[in-house]
Write a protein that holds these residues in place. Sequence first.
Motif, PDB file in Angstrom:
ATOM      1  N   GLN A 149     -37.060   6.973 204.455  1.00 48.17           N
ATOM      2  CA  GLN A 149     -37.450   7.906 205.509  1.00 48.17           C
ATOM      3  C   GLN A 149     -38.628   7.411 206.350  1.00 48.17           C
ATOM      4  N   VAL A 150     -39.401   6.483 205.847  1.00 49.05           N
ATOM      5  CA  VAL A 150     -40.627   6.060 206.527  1.00 49.05           C
ATOM      6  C   VAL A 150     -40.366   5.567 207.944  1.00 49.05           C
ATOM      7  N   ASP A 151     -39.350   4.735 208.118  1.00 49.12           N
ATOM      8  CA  ASP A 151     -39.113   4.126 209.429  1.00 49.12           C
ATOM      9  C   ASP A 151     -37.976   4.770 210.217  1.00 49.12           C
ATOM     10  N   VAL A 152     -37.522   5.939 209.787  1.00 45.77           N
ATOM     11  CA  VAL A 152     -36.418   6.595 210.466  1.00 45.77           C
ATOM     12  C   VAL A 152     -36.954   7.591 211.477  1.00 45.77           C
ATOM     13  N   SER A 153     -36.365   7.613 212.653  1.00 42.02           N
ATOM     14  CA  SER A 153     -36.837   8.549 213.688  1.00 42.02           C
ATOM     15  C   SER A 153     -36.604   9.982 213.250  1.00 42.02           C
ATOM     16  N   ALA A 154     -37.408  10.888 213.753  1.00 43.63           N
ATOM     17  CA  ALA A 154     -37.374  12.305 213.350  1.00 43.63           C
ATOM     18  C   ALA A 154     -35.982  12.885 213.541  1.00 43.63           C
ATOM     19  N   GLY A 155     -35.542  13.605 212.523  1.00 41.40           N
ATOM     20  CA  GLY A 155     -34.276  14.313 212.608  1.00 41.40           C
ATOM     21  C   GLY A 155     -33.065  13.507 212.179  1.00 41.40           C
ATOM     22  N   ASN A 156     -33.201  12.212 212.003  1.00 40.71           N
ATOM     23  CA  ASN A 156     -32.070  11.377 211.603  1.00 40.71           C
ATOM     24  C   ASN A 156     -32.252  10.876 210.180  1.00 40.71           C
ATOM     25  N   ARG A 157     -31.154  10.861 209.440  1.00 41.04           N
ATOM     26  CA  ARG A 157     -31.188  10.319 208.088  1.00 41.04           C
ATOM     27  C   ARG A 157     -30.444   9.012 208.081  1.00 41.04           C
ATOM     28  N   SER A 158     -30.928   8.077 207.303  1.00 35.63           N
ATOM     29  CA  SER A 158     -30.253   6.794 207.179  1.00 35.63           C
ATOM     30  C   SER A 158     -29.075   6.922 206.215  1.00 35.63           C
ATOM     31  N   ALA A 159     -28.203   5.913 206.228  1.00 34.66           N
ATOM     32  CA  ALA A 159     -27.085   5.889 205.289  1.00 34.66           C
ATOM     33  C   ALA A 159     -27.596   5.828 203.852  1.00 34.66           C
ATOM     34  N   VAL A 160     -28.697   5.111 203.642  1.00 30.23           N
ATOM     35  CA  VAL A 160     -29.293   5.030 202.305  1.00 30.23           C
ATOM     36  C   VAL A 160     -29.765   6.414 201.863  1.00 30.23           C
ATOM     37  N   SER A 161     -30.450   7.119 202.740  1.00 29.07           N
ATOM     38  CA  SER A 161     -30.935   8.457 202.415  1.00 29.07           C
ATOM     39  C   SER A 161     -29.779   9.408 202.091  1.00 29.07           C
ATOM     40  N   ASP A 162     -28.693   9.291 202.859  1.00 27.65           N
ATOM     41  CA  ASP A 162     -27.516  10.131 202.587  1.00 27.65           C
ATOM     42  C   ASP A 162     -26.941   9.835 201.203  1.00 27.65           C
ATOM     43  N   ALA A 163     -26.822   8.555 200.859  1.00 31.03           N
ATOM     44  CA  ALA A 163     -26.272   8.173 199.555  1.00 31.03           C
ATOM     45  C   ALA A 163     -27.169   8.659 198.421  1.00 31.03           C
ATOM     46  N   LEU A 164     -28.480   8.515 198.594  1.00 34.03           N
ATOM     47  CA  LEU A 164     -29.417   8.994 197.583  1.00 34.03           C
ATOM     48  C   LEU A 164     -29.300  10.500 197.395  1.00 34.03           C
ATOM     49  N   THR A 165     -29.173  11.221 198.507  1.00 30.07           N
ATOM     50  CA  THR A 165     -29.057  12.679 198.448  1.00 30.07           C
ATOM     51  C   THR A 165     -27.791  13.100 197.721  1.00 30.07           C
ATOM     52  N   LEU A 166     -26.680  12.418 197.994  1.00 31.01           N
ATOM     53  CA  LEU A 166     -25.421  12.765 197.322  1.00 31.01           C
ATOM     54  C   LEU A 166     -25.558  12.657 195.812  1.00 31.01           C
ATOM     55  N   PHE A 167     -26.207  11.582 195.325  1.00 28.98           N
ATOM     56  CA  PHE A 167     -26.356  11.445 193.873  1.00 28.98           C
ATOM     57  C   PHE A 167     -27.394  12.419 193.336  1.00 28.98           C
ATOM     58  N   ASP A 168     -28.500  12.596 194.056  1.00 25.09           N
ATOM     59  CA  ASP A 168     -29.552  13.506 193.616  1.00 25.09           C
ATOM     60  C   ASP A 168     -29.023  14.935 193.491  1.00 25.09           C
ATOM     61  N   GLU A 169     -28.176  15.333 194.416  1.00 23.07           N
ATOM     62  CA  GLU A 169     -27.659  16.702 194.428  1.00 23.07           C
ATOM     63  C   GLU A 169     -26.443  16.882 193.515  1.00 23.07           C
ATOM     64  N   ASP A 170     -25.519  15.926 193.536  1.00 23.96           N
ATOM     65  CA  ASP A 170     -24.233  16.107 192.852  1.00 23.96           C
ATOM     66  C   ASP A 170     -23.870  14.966 191.917  1.00 23.96           C
ATOM     67  N   GLY A 171     -24.867  14.225 191.421  1.00 25.48           N
ATOM     68  CA  GLY A 171     -24.594  13.054 190.605  1.00 25.48           C
ATOM     69  C   GLY A 171     -24.108  13.357 189.203  1.00 25.48           C
ATOM     70  N   VAL A 172     -23.236  12.483 188.718  1.00 19.73           N
ATOM     71  CA  VAL A 172     -22.750  12.507 187.338  1.00 19.73           C
ATOM     72  C   VAL A 172     -22.869  11.088 186.804  1.00 19.73           C
ATOM     73  N   ILE A 173     -23.406  10.952 185.601  1.00 18.58           N
ATOM     74  CA  ILE A 173     -23.490   9.649 184.942  1.00 18.58           C
ATOM     75  C   ILE A 173     -22.315   9.567 183.974  1.00 18.58           C
ATOM     76  N   VAL A 174     -21.456   8.575 184.179  1.00 19.79           N
ATOM     77  CA  VAL A 174     -20.285   8.400 183.318  1.00 19.79           C
ATOM     78  C   VAL A 174     -20.521   7.174 182.454  1.00 19.79           C
ATOM     79  N   LEU A 175     -20.582   7.387 181.150  1.00 22.50           N
ATOM     80  CA  LEU A 175     -20.774   6.305 180.180  1.00 22.50           C
ATOM     81  C   LEU A 175     -19.447   6.036 179.484  1.00 22.50           C
ATOM     82  N   SER A 176     -19.082   4.781 179.343  1.00 22.58           N
ATOM     83  CA  SER A 176     -17.859   4.455 178.608  1.00 22.58           C
ATOM     84  C   SER A 176     -18.038   3.137 177.874  1.00 22.58           C
ATOM     85  N   SER A 177     -17.545   3.097 176.643  1.00 17.40           N
ATOM     86  CA  SER A 177     -17.555   1.853 175.876  1.00 17.40           C
ATOM     87  C   SER A 177     -16.244   1.097 176.066  1.00 17.40           C
TER      88      SER A 177
END
Length: 201
Positions: A101-129
């Motif tokens: 967010q530091v270098d992003v203009s006001a009101g716009n989210r970067s693709a990285v920020s969107d991806a982080l938000t998706l996992f932060d809000e709706d993330g699931v950790i799937v473990l498999s052996s």
Amino acid sequence: MFAPLRAAGARLPEIGWPNPDLLNALAEGAGRIVNAQGQRVRFVAQQPRTGDFRDGFEPRAYLKGEVQVRPLDWHDLFNALVWMSFPTTKAVLNARHYESQVDVSAGNRSAVSDALTLFDEDGVIVLSSDASLLDLMRDFRWKELFWVRRDDVKKSMRFLIFGHALYHKAQNPFVGMTGKAVLLNVLPSLLDLQHGQQVAG
């Protein structure tokens, strides 16, 4: 579905909504909960927006260790419980949010920020052996994974909800409820450990 939050949630009061002071007391009892800069995370009442970047949700958590919560809000309560249950992961996500967010203009989210938000809000950790089960998941071969290989899934996979919005939805599950998964191939012995040892923050 709520198993990853069991340890933190078990300390919530049976009566009355937990305020920031109570959440901070619970966090103190949960161990070392710090942001990426090593500052102890504190839960504080949400303040009106000021327009100053540093007062935004993610910057404030990163710069001051202050995680804002709204009163009587399940979404924010689950976020606090996830901080207590997965502190290292939350700290890393918060730092990446801040950096994106530091270098992003006001009101716009970067693709990285969107991806982080998706996992932060709706993330699931799937473990498999069993890596072949993860391949079936990557290829969306649901019937083969969950029906044909149902016994293998029970034996060799674990699903841990991480996203606080997904916990909020899980109070009243519905058809079509989805999460954003991170798939991890792990040793079989890791699947048998208790949650706190499994994800180690």
